[in-house]
Design a protein around this motif. Structure first.
Motif, mmCIF file in Angstrom:
data_model
loop_
_atom_site.group_PDB
_atom_site.id
_atom_site.type_symbol
_atom_site.label_atom_id
_atom_site.label_comp_id
_atom_site.label_asym_id
_atom_site.label_seq_id
_atom_site.Cartn_x
_atom_site.Cartn_y
_atom_site.Cartn_z
ATOM 1 N N VAL A 234 0.803 -1.371 -0.077
ATOM 2 C CA VAL A 234 0.063 -0.111 0.136
ATOM 3 C C VAL A 234 0.893 1.207 -0.106
ATOM 4 O O VAL A 234 1.980 1.226 0.515
ATOM 5 N N ILE A 235 0.519 2.054 -0.741
ATOM 6 C CA ILE A 235 1.237 3.486 -0.924
ATOM 7 C C ILE A 235 0.419 4.337 -0.428
ATOM 8 O O ILE A 235 -0.688 4.731 -0.524
ATOM 9 N N ASP A 236 1.009 5.423 0.706
ATOM 10 C CA ASP A 236 0.606 6.503 1.015
ATOM 11 C C ASP A 236 0.645 7.793 0.262
ATOM 12 O O ASP A 236 1.781 8.263 0.036
ATOM 13 N N THR A 237 -0.512 8.226 -0.625
ATOM 14 C CA THR A 237 -0.272 8.972 -1.671
ATOM 15 C C THR A 237 -0.109 10.432 -0.814
ATOM 16 O O THR A 237 0.208 11.216 -1.394
ATOM 17 N N GLN A 238 -0.623 10.566 0.348
ATOM 18 C CA GLN A 238 -0.423 11.853 1.049
ATOM 19 C C GLN A 238 0.818 11.921 1.609
ATOM 20 O O GLN A 238 1.047 12.943 2.438
ATOM 21 N N ASP A 239 1.615 11.133 1.629
ATOM 22 C CA ASP A 239 3.205 11.090 2.273
ATOM 23 C C ASP A 239 4.100 10.916 1.142
ATOM 24 O O ASP A 239 4.737 10.003 0.977
ATOM 25 N N SER A 240 4.548 12.262 0.378
ATOM 26 C CA SER A 240 5.195 12.089 -0.744
ATOM 27 C C SER A 240 6.272 12.974 -0.592
ATOM 28 O O SER A 240 6.300 14.210 0.141
ATOM 29 N N TRP A 241 7.668 12.793 -1.094
ATOM 30 C CA TRP A 241 8.520 13.744 -0.938
ATOM 31 C C TRP A 241 9.785 13.416 -2.377
ATOM 32 O O TRP A 241 9.487 12.684 -3.046
ATOM 33 N N ALA A 242 10.456 14.619 -2.405
ATOM 34 C CA ALA A 242 11.455 14.638 -3.848
ATOM 35 C C ALA A 242 12.740 14.188 -3.341
ATOM 36 O O ALA A 242 13.251 14.375 -2.115
ATOM 37 N N VAL A 243 13.464 13.412 -4.059
ATOM 38 C CA VAL A 243 14.597 12.783 -3.813
ATOM 39 C C VAL A 243 15.684 13.289 -5.048
ATOM 40 O O VAL A 243 15.268 13.236 -6.055
ATOM 41 N N LYS A 256 19.927 22.603 5.077
ATOM 42 C CA LYS A 256 18.726 21.721 5.797
ATOM 43 C C LYS A 256 17.724 23.200 6.106
ATOM 44 O O LYS A 256 18.168 24.058 6.542
ATOM 45 N N ASP A 257 16.573 22.868 5.829
ATOM 46 C CA ASP A 257 15.492 23.536 5.937
ATOM 47 C C ASP A 257 15.363 24.916 4.698
ATOM 48 O O ASP A 257 14.381 25.706 4.966
ATOM 49 N N PHE A 273 9.518 23.252 -2.386
ATOM 50 C CA PHE A 273 10.028 22.222 -1.512
ATOM 51 C C PHE A 273 10.935 22.925 -0.687
ATOM 52 O O PHE A 273 11.400 23.770 -0.956
ATOM 53 N N LYS A 274 10.830 21.994 0.587
ATOM 54 C CA LYS A 274 11.740 22.479 1.726
ATOM 55 C C LYS A 274 12.329 21.160 2.098
ATOM 56 O O LYS A 274 12.196 20.065 2.136
ATOM 57 N N VAL A 275 13.902 21.468 2.002
ATOM 58 C CA VAL A 275 14.891 20.355 2.325
ATOM 59 C C VAL A 275 14.857 19.768 3.793
ATOM 60 O O VAL A 275 14.709 20.632 4.681
ATOM 61 N N THR A 276 14.674 18.602 4.033
ATOM 62 C CA THR A 276 14.216 17.842 5.159
ATOM 63 C C THR A 276 15.445 16.894 5.617
ATOM 64 O O THR A 276 15.494 16.538 6.920
ATOM 65 N N HIS A 277 16.151 16.415 4.656
ATOM 66 C CA HIS A 277 17.335 15.304 5.089
ATOM 67 C C HIS A 277 18.388 15.242 3.937
ATOM 68 O O HIS A 277 18.182 15.467 2.740
ATOM 69 N N ILE A 278 19.495 15.300 4.535
ATOM 70 C CA ILE A 278 20.666 15.266 3.625
ATOM 71 C C ILE A 278 21.462 14.121 4.136
ATOM 72 O O ILE A 278 21.942 13.949 5.276
ATOM 73 N N ALA A 279 21.924 13.212 3.285
ATOM 74 C CA ALA A 279 22.898 12.051 3.638
ATOM 75 C C ALA A 279 23.672 11.781 2.487
ATOM 76 O O ALA A 279 23.326 11.873 1.407
ATOM 77 N N VAL A 303 19.489 14.087 -1.422
ATOM 78 C CA VAL A 303 18.556 15.301 -0.609
ATOM 79 C C VAL A 303 17.292 14.942 -0.822
ATOM 80 O O VAL A 303 16.715 14.424 -1.791
ATOM 81 N N GLU A 304 16.690 14.752 0.395
ATOM 82 C CA GLU A 304 15.119 14.523 0.402
ATOM 83 C C GLU A 304 14.395 16.088 0.909
ATOM 84 O O GLU A 304 14.840 16.707 1.760
ATOM 85 N N ALA A 305 13.288 16.391 0.103
ATOM 86 C CA ALA A 305 12.642 17.426 0.435
ATOM 87 C C ALA A 305 11.216 17.294 0.307
ATOM 88 O O ALA A 305 10.738 16.585 -0.720
ATOM 89 N N ARG A 306 10.439 18.017 1.040
ATOM 90 C CA ARG A 306 9.007 18.024 1.161
ATOM 91 C C ARG A 306 8.244 19.083 0.648
ATOM 92 O O ARG A 306 8.761 20.225 0.964
ATOM 93 N N PRO A 307 7.075 18.899 0.147
ATOM 94 C CA PRO A 307 6.437 20.342 -0.607
ATOM 95 C C PRO A 307 6.028 21.035 0.420
ATOM 96 O O PRO A 307 5.432 20.571 1.737
ATOM 97 N N THR A 308 6.210 22.427 0.441
ATOM 98 C CA THR A 308 5.812 23.270 1.455
ATOM 99 C C THR A 308 4.286 23.366 1.720
ATOM 100 O O THR A 308 3.962 23.863 2.643
ATOM 101 N N GLN A 309 3.566 22.967 0.744
ATOM 102 C CA GLN A 309 2.066 23.006 0.653
ATOM 103 C C GLN A 309 1.485 21.605 0.214
ATOM 104 O O GLN A 309 2.413 21.197 -0.721
ATOM 105 N N PRO A 310 0.512 21.016 0.686
ATOM 106 C CA PRO A 310 0.088 19.706 0.212
ATOM 107 C C PRO A 310 -0.262 19.753 -1.163
ATOM 108 O O PRO A 310 -1.015 20.689 -1.714
#
Length: 325
Positions: A234-243, A256-257, A273-279, A303-310
Motif C-alpha cells: 500500500v502506498i500512502d499518496t499523502q506522504d510524498s517527497w522529492a529525492v 537543511k530547511d 520544496f523544503k529540504v528535510t534530510h541530507i545524507a 537530498v530529500e525535500a517535502r512540498p511546503t504546501q500539500p
C-alpha cells in the motif's frame, strides 16, 4: 541619397558587430546547472505473522484502503489443530487445579476414616491379647517367646493405626498450599498457551494498519504465503517527497530547511520544496572526478525535500527538475 547609403551600411555593420559580440558574451557565460530527481512515497507491506494458504484477497491494485479494512485471509488447518490441543490442555489443567483446591472426595475421606477405625480396633485387640499372654507368662503357663510375639504384634498394630490416622487427617485437609499454587500456575500457563494460539488464529484475517492506495498484489487465492512475506503493498499518496542526487559542490543550494522550486513535468507546474534530510550516498559509484588542478574528487549526496504546501496530485515515480543559476 548618396549620403544615406553609407549610413545604412554603417548601421548594419554596427548591428552585426553587436550581435556577434553579444553571442560571444552569451557563449562564455556559465550555463545553469540542471538537476533531475523523482518523487518517492511512503510504502507499506501487509503480511501475516503465520504461514498459510491464501484463502481470499479482498483488494485490487489501484483501490483505496482504510485503516482496519480486511485485506486478505489465510486458511491454516495446522493452527486450528494447535488451538484444539491448547484448549484441551487448558481444560485438563483447570480440572487438576480444581481438584487440588477442593481436596479429596467425600468417599475418599470416609474410606480413609474407615481404615483408621479398622486399624484402631486391631490395636485394641492386640493390646488385650498381649495382656492375657503376659498374665499366662507370669503364671508360667507359656514361654517368654509367645509373650514377646504378642508384644511385637501389639506394637505393629499401634504403628499401623498411627499411619491410618495420618492418612485420614491428610485426606480431610486436602492438598498442600504449594500443590494448590503449582496447579493454579499450570492452569494459567495453559490459558496463556490458548491465548497465544488464538492470537495466531486471529492473524489469519489480515487487516490494514494504514490508509492508502494498493500498489501491488503479490499473491493470489490458493497460493502459499510464507511467514512475513508481503502479500499486498500500500502506498500512502499523502506522504510524498522529492529525492535528488546532488554533487557536494552544489550542496550550498540545499542547506537543511532551505526551500527551492522544482518543475514537475507531470503536473506542468513549479512546486516549492523544503529540504528535510541530507545524507551521503554509499561509496560505490558516488565519486565524481574534478579537473587535475583541484586535486580531489567529489561525493554525491542524497537530498530529500517535502512540498511546503500539500500537493495531492504528486505520485510516486514522477520526475522533477531543479535549475541552479
Amino acid at each position: 541619397m548618396k549620403n544615406a547609403k553609407p549610413l545604412v551600411l554603417t548601421a548594419a555593420a554596427l548591428a552585426l558587430a553587436s550581435w556577434v559580440g553579444y553571442s560571444f558574451y552569451q557563449a562564455y557565460q556559465p550555463k545553469p546547472v540542471r538537476l533531475q530527481g523523482q518523487i518517492e512515497s511512503q510504502q507499506y507491506s501487509i503480511s501475516s505473522k503465520v504461514p498459510g494458504r491464501i484463502d481470499q484477497v479482498l483488494v485490487r491494485k489501484g483501490e483505496q484502503v482504510e485503516k482496519g479494512q480486511l485485506i486478505f485471509t489465510l486458511h491454516s488447518p495446522e493452527i486450528e489443530a494447535k488451538l484444539e490441543q491448547a484448549k484441551a490442555g487448558e481444560k485438563a489443567a483447570d480440572a487438576l487445579a480444581m481438584e487440588a483446591e477442593k481436596g479429596a472426595r467425600t468417599q475418599q475421606v470416609q474410606a480413609a476414616k474407615d481404615q483408621w477405625l479398622k486399624a484402631k480396633a486391631a490395636t485394641a485387640l492386640r493390646e488385650k491379647t498381649y495382656l492375657r499372654v503376659n498374665n499366662l507368662y507370669k503364671d508360667g503357663v507359656i514361654a517368654e517367646q509367645k509373650r514377646d510375639e504378642a508384644k511385637t504384634q501389639w506394637d505393629a498394630a499401634k504403628y499401623t493405626e498411627s499411619a491410618a490416622l495420618q492418612m485420614y487427617q491428610m485426606a480431610k485437609e486436602g492438598a498442600r498450599n504449594e500443590t494448590k499454587i503449582a496447579a493454579a500456575e499450570k492452569a494459567r500457563m495453559a490459558a496463556g498457551a490458548v491465548a497465544e494460539v488464538e492470537a495466531y488464529a486471529q492473524d489469519t484475517s489480515i487487516k490494514s494498519w494504514f490508509e492508502g492506495e494498493v500498489s501491488q498484489v503479490l499473491l493470489q487465492s490458493g497460493e502459499l504465503a510464507p511467514q512475513g512475506f508481503p502479500v499486498v503493498t500500500v502506498i500512502d499518496t499523502q506522504d510524498s517527497w522529492a529525492v535528488l542526487n546532488v554533487r557536494e559542490d552544489y550542496l550550498k543550494h540545499f542547506a537543511k530547511d532551505a526551500t527551492f522550486d522544482a518543475y514537475v513535468p507531470a503536473l506542468d507546474k513549479e512546486v516549492n520544496f523544503k529540504v528535510t534530510h541530507i545524507a551521503a550516498m554509499g561509496d560505490f559509484a558516488t565519486w565524481r572526478s574534478t579537473d587535475a588542478s583541484q586535486g580531489f574528487d567529489l561525493r554525491t549526496f542524497e537530498v530529500e525535500a517535502r512540498p511546503t504546501q500539500p500537493i495531492y496530485e504528486l505520485r510516486m515515480g514522477m520526475s522533477l527538475a531543479v535549475e541552479l543559476n
